[in-house]
Design a protein around this motif. Structure first.
Motif, mmCIF file in Angstrom:
data_model
loop_
_atom_site.group_PDB
_atom_site.id
_atom_site.type_symbol
_atom_site.label_atom_id
_atom_site.label_comp_id
_atom_site.label_asym_id
_atom_site.label_seq_id
_atom_site.Cartn_x
_atom_site.Cartn_y
_atom_site.Cartn_z
ATOM 1 N N ILE A 5 -13.784 -5.383 23.197
ATOM 2 C CA ILE A 5 -12.318 -5.401 23.302
ATOM 3 C C ILE A 5 -11.765 -6.729 22.804
ATOM 4 C CG2 ILE A 5 -10.394 -5.424 24.954
ATOM 5 C CD1 ILE A 5 -12.036 -3.360 26.596
ATOM 6 N N ILE A 6 -12.399 -7.828 23.205
ATOM 7 C CA ILE A 6 -11.955 -9.153 22.762
ATOM 8 C C ILE A 6 -12.072 -9.294 21.251
ATOM 9 C CG2 ILE A 6 -12.524 -11.617 22.843
ATOM 10 C CD1 ILE A 6 -13.250 -11.175 25.823
ATOM 11 N N VAL A 7 -13.177 -8.834 20.687
ATOM 12 C CA VAL A 7 -13.377 -8.930 19.236
ATOM 13 C C VAL A 7 -12.322 -8.124 18.491
ATOM 14 C CG1 VAL A 7 -14.937 -8.252 17.349
ATOM 15 C CG2 VAL A 7 -15.832 -9.498 19.311
ATOM 16 N N ILE B 168 -15.065 -1.814 13.113
ATOM 17 C CA ILE B 168 -15.938 -0.637 13.145
ATOM 18 C C ILE B 168 -17.370 -1.039 13.509
ATOM 19 C CG2 ILE B 168 -17.046 1.112 11.693
ATOM 20 C CD1 ILE B 168 -14.376 1.515 10.328
ATOM 21 N N VAL B 169 -17.861 -2.129 12.924
ATOM 22 C CA VAL B 169 -19.211 -2.602 13.243
ATOM 23 C C VAL B 169 -19.310 -2.967 14.720
ATOM 24 C CG1 VAL B 169 -20.854 -4.486 12.852
ATOM 25 C CG2 VAL B 169 -19.777 -3.352 10.915
ATOM 26 N N SER B 170 -18.333 -3.676 15.227
ATOM 27 C CA SER B 170 -18.323 -4.062 16.633
ATOM 28 C C SER B 170 -18.316 -2.833 17.544
ATOM 29 C CB SER B 170 -17.095 -4.937 16.911
ATOM 30 O OG SER B 170 -16.964 -5.200 18.270
ATOM 31 N N SER B 171 -17.481 -1.867 17.223
ATOM 32 C CA SER B 171 -17.412 -0.640 18.024
ATOM 33 C C SER B 171 -18.699 0.169 17.907
ATOM 34 C CB SER B 171 -16.227 0.211 17.583
ATOM 35 O OG SER B 171 -15.032 -0.484 17.806
ATOM 36 N N SER B 172 -19.307 0.165 16.736
ATOM 37 C CA SER B 172 -20.571 0.886 16.540
ATOM 38 C C SER B 172 -21.690 0.285 17.376
ATOM 39 C CB SER B 172 -20.969 0.871 15.069
ATOM 40 O OG SER B 172 -20.012 1.540 14.301
ATOM 41 N N VAL C 241 -7.470 -7.911 15.160
ATOM 42 C CA VAL C 241 -6.102 -7.425 14.922
ATOM 43 C C VAL C 241 -5.132 -8.603 14.833
ATOM 44 C CG1 VAL C 241 -4.195 -6.126 15.961
ATOM 45 C CG2 VAL C 241 -6.497 -5.144 15.926
ATOM 46 N N THR C 242 -5.278 -9.568 15.741
ATOM 47 C CA THR C 242 -4.425 -10.755 15.722
ATOM 48 C C THR C 242 -4.617 -11.542 14.422
ATOM 49 O OG1 THR C 242 -4.615 -10.900 18.119
ATOM 50 C CG2 THR C 242 -3.802 -12.846 16.985
#
Length: 135
Positions: free
Chosen positions: A93-95, A121-125, A100-101
């Protein structure tokens, strides 16, 4: 004696092949080989099934192998597993928020946005992988 040596010795005493044991446990022959050569360890369910197949008590099978006991302790520690997953979710979530910021302050070049989108996408994956691995 290490668990791998105990497993191999018990299998040979029963005149069984790795293929036969693998079939009974629904794993590959390579998995049995890895357990016997201590490249990996069986999970607790497999240890119980092996104990039954070889007619060896769990106490005899596990006693004296500190590495196996540590593996079982880590793999069955639900609280520690939940804490790791929670940390991974918070980090993801932080990443995503940071990406986005960052995207808002970068020039409106499309390749910056594509790069940020790919990183999200990589972070979520990676998070999804951790969740699936836990199951």
């Amino acid at each position: 004696m290490e668990i791998g040596k105990k497993l191999k010795e018990a299998r040979l005493n029963r005149d069984l092949t790795q293929e036969v044991i693998a079939e009974k446990l629904n794993v590959s022959r390579q998995t049995i080989s890895n357990w016997e050569n201590e490249k990996s360890y069986p999970d607790i369910i497999s240890v119980i099934e092996l104990s039954n197949l070889y007619s060896i008590s769990l106490d005899d099978l596990l006693k004296g192998d500190d590495a196996m006991m540590e593996h079982l302790q880590e793999s069955t520690n639900v609280v520690k597993s939940n804490q790791k997953l929670l940390r991974a979710i918070i980090l993801n979530i932080i990443v995503v928020i940071l990406l986005v910021t960052l995207g808002m302050f970068l020039p409106s070049k499309s390749y910056y946005l594509v790069m940020i989108f790919c990183l999200a996408i990589v972070s979520s994956s990676l998070l999804l992988y951790q969740m699936i691995k836990r199951i």
